[in-house]
Design an enzyme around this catalytic site. Structure first.
Site, PDB file in Angstrom:
ATOM      1  N   ILE A   1       0.820  -1.230   0.000  1.00 42.18           N
ATOM      2  CA  ILE A   1       0.000   0.000   0.000  1.00 42.18           C
ATOM      3  C   ILE A   1       0.852   1.278   0.000  1.00 42.18           C
ATOM      4  O   ILE A   1       0.369   2.350  -0.352  1.00 42.18           O
ATOM      5  CB  ILE A   1      -0.993  -0.022   1.194  1.00 42.18           C
TER       6      ILE A   1
ATOM      7  N   MET B   1       1.819   1.575  -7.107  1.00 38.79           N
ATOM      8  CA  MET B   1       0.496   1.032  -7.448  1.00 38.79           C
ATOM      9  C   MET B   1      -0.402   0.954  -6.223  1.00 38.79           C
ATOM     10  O   MET B   1      -1.568   1.351  -6.266  1.00 38.79           O
ATOM     11  CB  MET B   1       0.640  -0.364  -8.079  1.00 38.79           C
TER      12      MET B   1
ATOM     13  N   GLU C   1       2.360  -3.625   4.469  1.00 32.93           N
ATOM     14  CA  GLU C   1       3.657  -3.195   3.936  1.00 32.93           C
ATOM     15  C   GLU C   1       4.760  -4.049   4.557  1.00 32.93           C
ATOM     16  O   GLU C   1       4.525  -4.791   5.504  1.00 32.93           O
ATOM     17  CB  GLU C   1       3.916  -1.703   4.229  1.00 32.93           C
TER      18      GLU C   1
ATOM     19  N   THR D   1       4.602  -8.630 -11.094  1.00 33.17           N
ATOM     20  CA  THR D   1       5.205  -9.316 -12.243  1.00 33.17           C
ATOM     21  C   THR D   1       6.599  -9.827 -11.851  1.00 33.17           C
ATOM     22  O   THR D   1       7.110  -9.493 -10.783  1.00 33.17           O
ATOM     23  CB  THR D   1       5.330  -8.362 -13.445  1.00 33.17           C
TER      24      THR D   1
ATOM     25  N   HIS E   1       9.712   1.377 -19.605  1.00 35.01           N
ATOM     26  CA  HIS E   1       9.178   1.661 -18.266  1.00 35.01           C
ATOM     27  C   HIS E   1      10.143   2.586 -17.509  1.00 35.01           C
ATOM     28  O   HIS E   1      11.296   2.747 -17.900  1.00 35.01           O
ATOM     29  CB  HIS E   1       8.987   0.371 -17.464  1.00 35.01           C
TER      30      HIS E   1
ATOM     31  N   LYS F   1      11.683   0.283 -12.193  1.00 35.41           N
ATOM     32  CA  LYS F   1      11.131  -1.062 -12.401  1.00 35.41           C
ATOM     33  C   LYS F   1      12.217  -2.118 -12.211  1.00 35.41           C
ATOM     34  O   LYS F   1      13.325  -1.987 -12.726  1.00 35.41           O
ATOM     35  CB  LYS F   1      10.503  -1.171 -13.804  1.00 35.41           C
TER      36      LYS F   1
ATOM     37  N   GLY G   1       6.124  -7.935 -17.456  1.00 37.00           N
ATOM     38  CA  GLY G   1       5.176  -9.055 -17.524  1.00 37.00           C
ATOM     39  C   GLY G   1       4.259  -8.927 -18.719  1.00 37.00           C
ATOM     40  O   GLY G   1       3.886  -9.917 -19.356  1.00 37.00           O
TER      41      GLY G   1
HETATM   42  N1  LIG Z   1      -0.646  -5.783 -13.226  1.00 42.13           N
HETATM   43  C1  LIG Z   1      -0.554  -4.478 -13.492  1.00 42.13           C
HETATM   44  O1  LIG Z   1      -1.455  -3.857 -14.095  1.00 42.13           O
HETATM   45  C2  LIG Z   1       0.646  -3.741 -12.991  1.00 42.13           C
HETATM   46  C3  LIG Z   1       1.635  -4.429 -12.353  1.00 42.13           C
HETATM   47  N2  LIG Z   1       2.683  -3.768 -11.795  1.00 42.13           N
HETATM   48  C4  LIG Z   1       3.610  -4.573 -11.016  1.00 42.13           C
HETATM   49  O2  LIG Z   1       3.309  -4.382  -9.637  1.00 42.13           O
HETATM   50  C5  LIG Z   1       4.482  -4.525  -8.852  1.00 42.13           C
HETATM   51  C6  LIG Z   1       4.666  -3.299  -7.977  1.00 42.13           C
HETATM   52  O3  LIG Z   1       4.905  -2.178  -8.780  1.00 42.13           O
HETATM   53  P1  LIG Z   1       5.097  -0.719  -8.111  1.00 42.13           P
HETATM   54  O4  LIG Z   1       3.916  -0.366  -7.293  1.00 42.13           O
HETATM   55  O5  LIG Z   1       5.525   0.171  -9.212  1.00 42.13           O
HETATM   56  O6  LIG Z   1       6.356  -1.002  -7.157  1.00 42.13           O
HETATM   57  P2  LIG Z   1       6.730  -0.257  -5.793  1.00 42.13           P
HETATM   58  O7  LIG Z   1       8.141  -0.660  -5.498  1.00 42.13           O
HETATM   59  O8  LIG Z   1       6.414   1.188  -5.871  1.00 42.13           O
HETATM   60  O9  LIG Z   1       5.735  -0.922  -4.732  1.00 42.13           O
HETATM   61  C7  LIG Z   1       5.881  -2.195  -4.196  1.00 42.13           C
HETATM   62  C8  LIG Z   1       5.552  -2.110  -2.725  1.00 42.13           C
HETATM   63  O10 LIG Z   1       5.552  -3.431  -2.178  1.00 42.13           O
HETATM   64  C9  LIG Z   1       6.103  -3.331  -0.873  1.00 42.13           C
HETATM   65  N3  LIG Z   1       6.563  -4.618  -0.393  1.00 42.13           N
HETATM   66  C10 LIG Z   1       7.714  -5.273  -0.702  1.00 42.13           C
HETATM   67  N4  LIG Z   1       7.804  -6.407   0.014  1.00 42.13           N
HETATM   68  C11 LIG Z   1       6.681  -6.486   0.772  1.00 42.13           C
HETATM   69  C12 LIG Z   1       6.203  -7.412   1.728  1.00 42.13           C
HETATM   70  N5  LIG Z   1       6.908  -8.493   2.061  1.00 42.13           N
HETATM   71  N6  LIG Z   1       5.006  -7.175   2.314  1.00 42.13           N
HETATM   72  C13 LIG Z   1       4.281  -6.076   2.005  1.00 42.13           C
HETATM   73  N7  LIG Z   1       4.702  -5.135   1.123  1.00 42.13           N
HETATM   74  C14 LIG Z   1       5.890  -5.343   0.510  1.00 42.13           C
HETATM   75  C15 LIG Z   1       7.249  -2.325  -1.039  1.00 42.13           C
HETATM   76  O11 LIG Z   1       7.679  -1.796   0.211  1.00 42.13           O
HETATM   77  C16 LIG Z   1       6.597  -1.284  -1.939  1.00 42.13           C
HETATM   78  O12 LIG Z   1       5.934  -0.267  -1.195  1.00 42.13           O
HETATM   79  C17 LIG Z   1       5.615  -4.764  -9.852  1.00 42.13           C
HETATM   80  O13 LIG Z   1       5.848  -6.145  -9.970  1.00 42.13           O
HETATM   81  C18 LIG Z   1       5.055  -4.203 -11.161  1.00 42.13           C
HETATM   82  O14 LIG Z   1       5.639  -4.782 -12.296  1.00 42.13           O
HETATM   83  C19 LIG Z   1       2.790  -2.419 -11.867  1.00 42.13           C
HETATM   84  C20 LIG Z   1       1.851  -1.685 -12.530  1.00 42.13           C
HETATM   85  C21 LIG Z   1       0.700  -2.276 -13.152  1.00 42.13           C
HETATM   86  O1  LIG Z   2       6.255  -1.977 -13.208  1.00 34.06           O
HETATM   87  C1  LIG Z   2       5.401  -1.287 -13.805  1.00 34.06           C
HETATM   88  O2  LIG Z   2       5.307  -0.068 -13.643  1.00 34.06           O
HETATM   89  C2  LIG Z   2       4.488  -1.962 -14.719  1.00 34.06           C
HETATM   90  N1  LIG Z   2       4.523  -3.264 -14.777  1.00 34.06           N
HETATM   91  C3  LIG Z   2       3.659  -4.107 -15.486  1.00 34.06           C
HETATM   92  C4  LIG Z   2       4.422  -5.103 -16.322  1.00 34.06           C
HETATM   93  O3  LIG Z   2       5.512  -5.547 -15.925  1.00 34.06           O
HETATM   94  O4  LIG Z   2       3.939  -5.472 -17.392  1.00 34.06           O
HETATM   95  C5  LIG Z   2       2.537  -3.406 -16.202  1.00 34.06           C
HETATM   96  C6  LIG Z   2       2.740  -1.972 -16.518  1.00 34.06           C
HETATM   97  O5  LIG Z   2       3.258  -1.823 -17.800  1.00 34.06           O
HETATM   98  C7  LIG Z   2       3.498  -1.179 -15.489  1.00 34.06           C
END
Ligand SMILES: NC(=O)C1=CN([C@@H]2O[C@H](COP(=O)(O)OP(=O)(O)OC[C@H]3O[C@@H](n4cnc5c(N)ncnc54)[C@H](O)[C@@H]3O)[C@@H](O)[C@H]2O)C=CC1
Ligand SMILES: O=C(O)C1=N[C@H](C(=O)O)C[C@H](O)C1
Length: 268
Positions: free
Chosen positions: A9, A13, A34, A100, A155, A159, A165
């Site tokens: 949180i 994202m 978190e 991902t 990206h 990332k 993904g």
């Molecule tokens: N499916 C989709 O539509 C999308 C997927 N993603 C994916 O989502 C993931 C997160 O992306 P972002 O938010 O940009 O990364 P971010 O690094 O900003 O956020 C990840 C959060 O997870 C927390 N975290 C890490 N280990 C944890 C644990 N053990 N317990 C609880 N929280 C923990 C971190 O402290 C951080 O606040 C990535 O794998 C990204 O590729 C991102 C955007 C869109």
């Molecule tokens: O890490 C990101 O930011 C994103 N990750 C996803 C991916 O790995 O496909 C989706 C999006 O493009 C943003």
């Protein structure tokens, strides 16, 4: 009313999902998770979602969060998501996983755990990209093997996984349409005297920089012409809205692993 909690949180994202959840009907934010030591731990969840303080704070242990929610929305890192899914399976809670970068072994574990709970797993929760997953198969099939497929994704500099993904799933859609596997035809880097391009190769190239939210282009290069299909995310809001739609959809579904195509009602 669906009771949702968000893992990650405090992240890019997770924080956006919390805010949009606070403005969405039919679903309410009842918990946040978190990693231990993160600044968000102990913060009021209501305040994070832009509504009034709720008296519920962000936790750093998943079991406490699962106690009070119907569904856990997880955008963290692969190892954490898998641990959260093990806990959700034990507690009988649904999940939406947007993380991902899972290894093949981790993907297999997710498939096994999804025999116990309903889980939506999608590398990209936007409507546009999921429609692209479908359309791409038709384009690949109609063009046939004479067109060289190259995928480029860009990206932000933060990332952690590459290729994205989404790029992997786009490539997989093309590979499937061509009756082969990405394992056999994926080409992730080129350097040096590498020889002519194998006809069946699917190239996947990664760009990283600045604050690019997410861009994917699939090129179909023919002799004398080409098709380029591009998706650009203007902000993270489409991903967040998709995750919330998935959370509302997955609660009450039978155990199984679902995609955003299932959520959107456009699966084959
Ligand atoms: N499916 C989709 O539509 C999308 C997927 N993603 C994916 O989502 C993931 C997160 O992306 P972002 O938010 O940009 O990364 P971010 O690094 O900003 O956020 C990840 C959060 O997870 C927390 N975290 C890490 N280990 C944890 C644990 N053990 N317990 C609880 N929280 C923990 C971190 O402290 C951080 O606040 C990535 O794998 C990204 O590729 C991102 C955007 C869109
Ligand atoms: O890490 C990101 O930011 C994103 N990750 C996803 C991916 O790995 O496909 C989706 C999006 O493009 C943003």
């Amino acid at each position: 009313m669906v009771r949702a909690a968000v893992a990650g949180i405090g992240g890019r994202m997770g924080s956006r999902i919390a805010q949009i959840l606070g403005q969405t009907e039919g679903i309410t934010l009842v918990g946040g998770l978190e990693r231990p030591g993160h600044a968000a731990v102990g913060c009021d969840v209501g305040a994070l979602s832009g509504t009034r303080p709720s008296g519920v704070v962000v936790e750093d242990t998943v079991e406490r969060v699962l106690e009070r929610c119907d569904v856990l929305i997880d955008f963290t890192v692969p190892e954490a998501s898998l641990n959260h899914m093990k806990a959700a399976a034990a507690a009988g809670r649904a999940m939406v996983i947007g993380t991902t970068g899972f290894s093949p072994d981790q993907q297999e574990s997710i498939r096994t755990l999804a025999q116990k709970i309903a889980c939506v797993l999608a590398p990209n929760m936007s409507v546009g990209v999921n429609v692209l997953f479908k359309v791409l198969r038709d384009i690949a099939r109609l063009l046939g093997p004479d067109y060289d497929v190259e995928i480029v994704e860009a990206h932000h500099r933060f990332k952690k996984d590459a290729p994205s993904g989404t790029a992997l799933k786009l490539a997989d859609a093309v590979a499937q349409a061509r009756g082969c596997t990405l394992e056999d035809v994926g080409v992730y880097a080129r350097h040096g005297l590498i020889g002519e391009r194998p006809r069946e190769a699917i190239g996947i190239q990664t760009l990283r920089g600045g604050d690019v939210v997410g861009e994917h282009t699939v090129f179909f290069y023919g002799m004398g012409e080409r098709i380029e299909v591009t998706h650009r995310a203007h902000s993270r809001d489409n991903f967040a809205r998709g995750a919330i739609t998935a959370a509302k959809w997955v609660v009450g579904k039978p155990a199984g692993l679902y995609s955003m195509l299932d959520v959107l009602g456009i699966a084959d």
